[in-house]
Design a protein around this motif. Structure first.
Motif, mmCIF file in Angstrom:
data_model
loop_
_atom_site.group_PDB
_atom_site.id
_atom_site.type_symbol
_atom_site.label_atom_id
_atom_site.label_comp_id
_atom_site.label_asym_id
_atom_site.label_seq_id
_atom_site.Cartn_x
_atom_site.Cartn_y
_atom_site.Cartn_z
ATOM 1 N N UNK A 1 -10.278 -19.750 4.352
ATOM 2 C CA UNK A 1 -10.529 -21.089 3.811
ATOM 3 C C UNK A 1 -9.789 -21.191 2.478
ATOM 4 N N UNK A 2 -9.090 -22.311 2.280
ATOM 5 C CA UNK A 2 -8.401 -22.508 1.010
ATOM 6 C C UNK A 2 -8.962 -23.725 0.296
ATOM 7 N N UNK B 1 -9.656 -29.071 0.712
ATOM 8 C CA UNK B 1 -10.117 -27.847 1.364
ATOM 9 C C UNK B 1 -9.663 -27.842 2.814
ATOM 10 N N UNK B 2 -9.325 -26.650 3.321
ATOM 11 C CA UNK B 2 -8.835 -26.557 4.691
ATOM 12 C C UNK B 2 -9.024 -25.146 5.223
ATOM 13 N N UNK B 3 -8.970 -25.041 6.534
ATOM 14 C CA UNK B 3 -8.964 -23.754 7.221
ATOM 15 C C UNK B 3 -7.515 -23.433 7.560
ATOM 16 N N UNK C 1 -0.613 -10.072 2.395
ATOM 17 C CA UNK C 1 -0.185 -11.365 2.930
ATOM 18 C C UNK C 1 -0.606 -12.464 1.969
ATOM 19 N N UNK C 2 0.318 -13.340 1.643
ATOM 20 C CA UNK C 2 0.081 -14.277 0.551
ATOM 21 C C UNK C 2 0.480 -15.703 0.922
ATOM 22 N N UNK C 3 -0.385 -16.623 0.535
ATOM 23 C CA UNK C 3 -0.042 -18.043 0.592
ATOM 24 C C UNK C 3 0.478 -18.422 -0.777
#
Length: 180
Positions: free
Chosen positions: A72-73, A141-143, A170-172
């Motif tokens: 979740x971000x 907010x999002x999945x 692993x990176x956003x």
């Protein structure tokens, strides 16, 4: 030296002393407040993610395997004329070059709240982030689901056997981009 030359020389020296010495010679000046308005404040661009989970416990991968990581971000994109994009940081996957090059990574976005996340045409794994109201700082907010595939046709013979790929970093990444 004649009297006129002496007088001119004395006047020049006296003027130089007054101007250069900062004494009593005043040059007129003025200033005015133009009433330009209030102060400015800056916006914000932040990205947070909760600890996600893998669809399975990837360990000994073989060609044809595919696993997903879901998290979740929460994105704050606050500011006039702020445009931003969310993407996977490809350099965050490290390891044996033959295996890293063979992996295919894709990202999908679901359950977006307080805004929109739209795929950028022509760019793989890049999404434009648009908050419902860019002035409040309410997070979008999002999945996020990241799929890591080891395609069966990506290697042959002994290529990438016994290799490693580090996925724990692993990176956003969230970047401000030029607004349209």
């Amino acid at each position: 030296m004649n009297k006129l030359t002496k007088a001119a020389l004395a006047t020049g020296v006296a003027t130089a002393l007054l101007v250069g010495g900062g004494s009593t010679l005043a040059l007129w000046n003025d200033a005015v407040d133009v009433g330009a308005g209030g102060d400015i404040t800056t916006g914000a661009l932040t990205l947070d993610a909760t600890g996600g989970s893998w669809s399975d416990d990837p360990d000994q991968w073989v060609p044809g395997d595919s696993f997903t990581y879901t998290t979740q971000v929460s994105i704050v994109a606050q500011g006039d004329n702020l445009a931003s994009e969310l993407s996977i940081n490809p350099s965050s996957i490290t390891g044996t070059p033959a295996l890293v090059d063979a992996l295919a990574t894709t990202m999908t976005v679901d359950a977006v709240q307080n805004g929109a996340m739209t795929a950028v045409a022509g760019q793989e794994n890049v999404f434009t982030v648009t908050p419902t109201d860019a002035t409040t700082g309410t997070p979008v907010e999002a999945t996020i689901t990241i799929t890591v595939d080891f395609p069966s046709d990506s290697v042959s013979e002994l290529v990438a056997q016994g290799a490693t790929a580090e996925l724990s970093a692993l990176q956003l990444r969230l970047n401000q981009v030029e607004s349209a």
